[in-house]
Scaffold this motif. Structure first.
Motif, PDB file in Angstrom:
ATOM      1  N   GLU A  56       0.790  -1.787  -0.261  1.00 21.78           N
ATOM      2  CA  GLU A  56      -0.223   0.337   0.187  1.00 21.78           C
ATOM      3  C   GLU A  56       0.548   1.085   0.357  1.00 21.78           C
ATOM      4  OE1 GLU A  56      -2.539  -1.179   3.044  1.00 21.78           O
ATOM      5  OE2 GLU A  56      -3.969  -1.022   1.832  1.00 21.78           O
ATOM      6  N   LEU A  59       1.806   3.248  -3.219  1.00 18.80           N
ATOM      7  CA  LEU A  59       0.293   3.756  -3.767  1.00 18.80           C
ATOM      8  C   LEU A  59       1.108   5.852  -3.391  1.00 18.80           C
ATOM      9  CD1 LEU A  59      -2.816   2.188  -3.700  1.00 18.80           C
ATOM     10  CD2 LEU A  59      -1.491   2.291  -5.725  1.00 18.80           C
ATOM     11  N   ALA A  63       1.501   8.703  -6.545  1.00 12.41           N
ATOM     12  CA  ALA A  63       0.719   9.657  -6.734  1.00 12.41           C
ATOM     13  C   ALA A  63       1.691  10.551  -7.221  1.00 12.41           C
ATOM     14  CB  ALA A  63      -0.217   9.854  -5.806  1.00 12.41           C
ATOM     15  N   HIS A 138      -1.129   5.072 -14.167  1.00  8.10           N
ATOM     16  CA  HIS A 138      -1.676   5.318 -12.500  1.00  8.10           C
ATOM     17  C   HIS A 138      -2.749   4.464 -12.611  1.00  8.10           C
ATOM     18  CE1 HIS A 138      -2.613   7.449  -9.268  1.00  8.10           C
ATOM     19  NE2 HIS A 138      -1.583   6.752  -8.487  1.00  8.10           N
ATOM     20  N   LYS A 139      -3.557   4.237 -13.483  1.00  2.32           N
ATOM     21  CA  LYS A 139      -5.641   4.109 -13.166  1.00  2.32           C
ATOM     22  C   LYS A 139      -4.947   2.206 -13.226  1.00  2.32           C
ATOM     23  CE  LYS A 139      -7.789   7.519 -14.914  1.00  2.32           C
ATOM     24  NZ  LYS A 139      -9.286   8.236 -15.940  1.00  2.32           N
ATOM     25  N   CYS A 141      -2.445   1.058 -12.537  1.00  2.00           N
ATOM     26  CA  CYS A 141      -1.574   0.267 -10.982  1.00  2.00           C
ATOM     27  C   CYS A 141      -2.638   0.718  -9.655  1.00  2.00           C
ATOM     28  CB  CYS A 141      -0.277   1.728 -10.549  1.00  2.00           C
ATOM     29  SG  CYS A 141       0.731   1.743 -11.485  1.00  2.00           S
ATOM     30  N   LEU A 142      -3.894   1.697  -9.973  1.00  4.09           N
ATOM     31  CA  LEU A 142      -4.658   1.466  -8.904  1.00  4.09           C
ATOM     32  C   LEU A 142      -5.456  -0.342  -8.652  1.00  4.09           C
ATOM     33  CD1 LEU A 142      -5.418   5.124  -8.777  1.00  4.09           C
ATOM     34  CD2 LEU A 142      -4.616   4.017  -7.414  1.00  4.09           C
ATOM     35  N   HIS A 143      -5.760   0.058 -10.218  1.00  2.07           N
ATOM     36  CA  HIS A 143      -6.466  -1.365 -10.191  1.00  2.07           C
ATOM     37  C   HIS A 143      -5.689  -2.324 -10.143  1.00  2.07           C
ATOM     38  CE1 HIS A 143      -9.723  -3.551 -11.564  1.00  2.07           C
ATOM     39  NE2 HIS A 143      -8.729  -4.516 -13.145  1.00  2.07           N
ATOM     40  N   SER A 145      -3.404  -3.097  -8.145  1.00  2.00           N
ATOM     41  CA  SER A 145      -3.269  -2.581  -6.574  1.00  2.00           C
ATOM     42  C   SER A 145      -4.063  -3.494  -5.582  1.00  2.00           C
ATOM     43  CB  SER A 145      -2.919  -1.603  -6.126  1.00  2.00           C
ATOM     44  OG  SER A 145      -2.455  -1.591  -5.025  1.00  2.00           O
ATOM     45  N   ARG A 146      -5.283  -2.969  -6.433  1.00  2.00           N
ATOM     46  CA  ARG A 146      -6.749  -3.539  -5.550  1.00  2.00           C
ATOM     47  C   ARG A 146      -6.842  -4.763  -5.912  1.00  2.00           C
ATOM     48  NH1 ARG A 146      -8.438   1.577  -7.516  1.00  2.00           N
ATOM     49  NH2 ARG A 146      -9.331   0.704  -9.104  1.00  2.00           N
TER      50      ARG A 146
END
Length: 169
Positions: A56, A59, A63, A138-139, A141-143, A145-146
């Motif tokens: 975590e 992130l 950012a 980045h989007k 990465c977020l997906h 990562s989730r």
């Protein structure tokens, strides 16, 4: 929960999961369960809470890069290597030994690798001033990562539901 429970069941032959992880195993498992001894060996070798926390931490760093910050430690060629993180080292080492025969392990490994590839792309695009491509990375990465965190939490939930073997009581 049934989706992940079917994914984490071991192969009947004990071999590595097939590369096509999109197909669900054909058994009817009702919850994510590891064999007792296997679960306690894994819990002794690896702290899933710590892995979640360290993953975590990526992130906010990413950012900041997206917002134009530069960090010499976050070099694309290093970040692209999914074994550069603590979680990646475990996934490629003792995690593979302990869990490599579960179909979802390869999914976790691939999602983690994809996260690192997208993080490297984000850094590369941000450094080149390509803000639109950096935002897309980045989007992604977020997906990813989730998904990594969800798989780790499901794994943890399965480990916590496993009863302690009599030999370890």
């Amino acid at each position: 929960m049934g989706f992940f429970s079917r994914l984490f069941q071991p192969q009947a032959d004990g071999l590595q999961a097939p590369s096509d992880w999109t197909r669900l195993p054909e058994n009817d498992a009702s919850e994510l369960v590891l064999l007792d001894e296997e679960a306690y060996k894994l819990m002794a070798q690896f702290d899933i809470d710590a892995a979640i926390a360290t993953h975590e931490r990526w992130l906010p760093w990413l950012a900041m890069v997206l917002q134009g910050a530069r960090d010499e430690r976050l070099r694309p060629e290093v970040v692209a290597d999914d074994s550069c993180s603590e979680l990646g080292q475990w996934l490629h080492g003792s995690g593979r030994v302990a869990l490599g025969h579960f179909p979802a392990f390869d999914m976790l490994l691939r999602r983690h690798r994809y996260f690192h590839q997208q993080a490297a792309a984000l850094i590369t695009h941000a450094e080149a001033g390509e803000s639109r491509q950096a935002e897309q990375a980045h989007k992604a990465c977020l997906h990813a990562s989730r998904q990594v965190l969800l798989l780790l939490r499901e794994l943890q939930r399965g480990l916590l539901h496993t009863r302690r073997p009599a030999a370890l009581r």
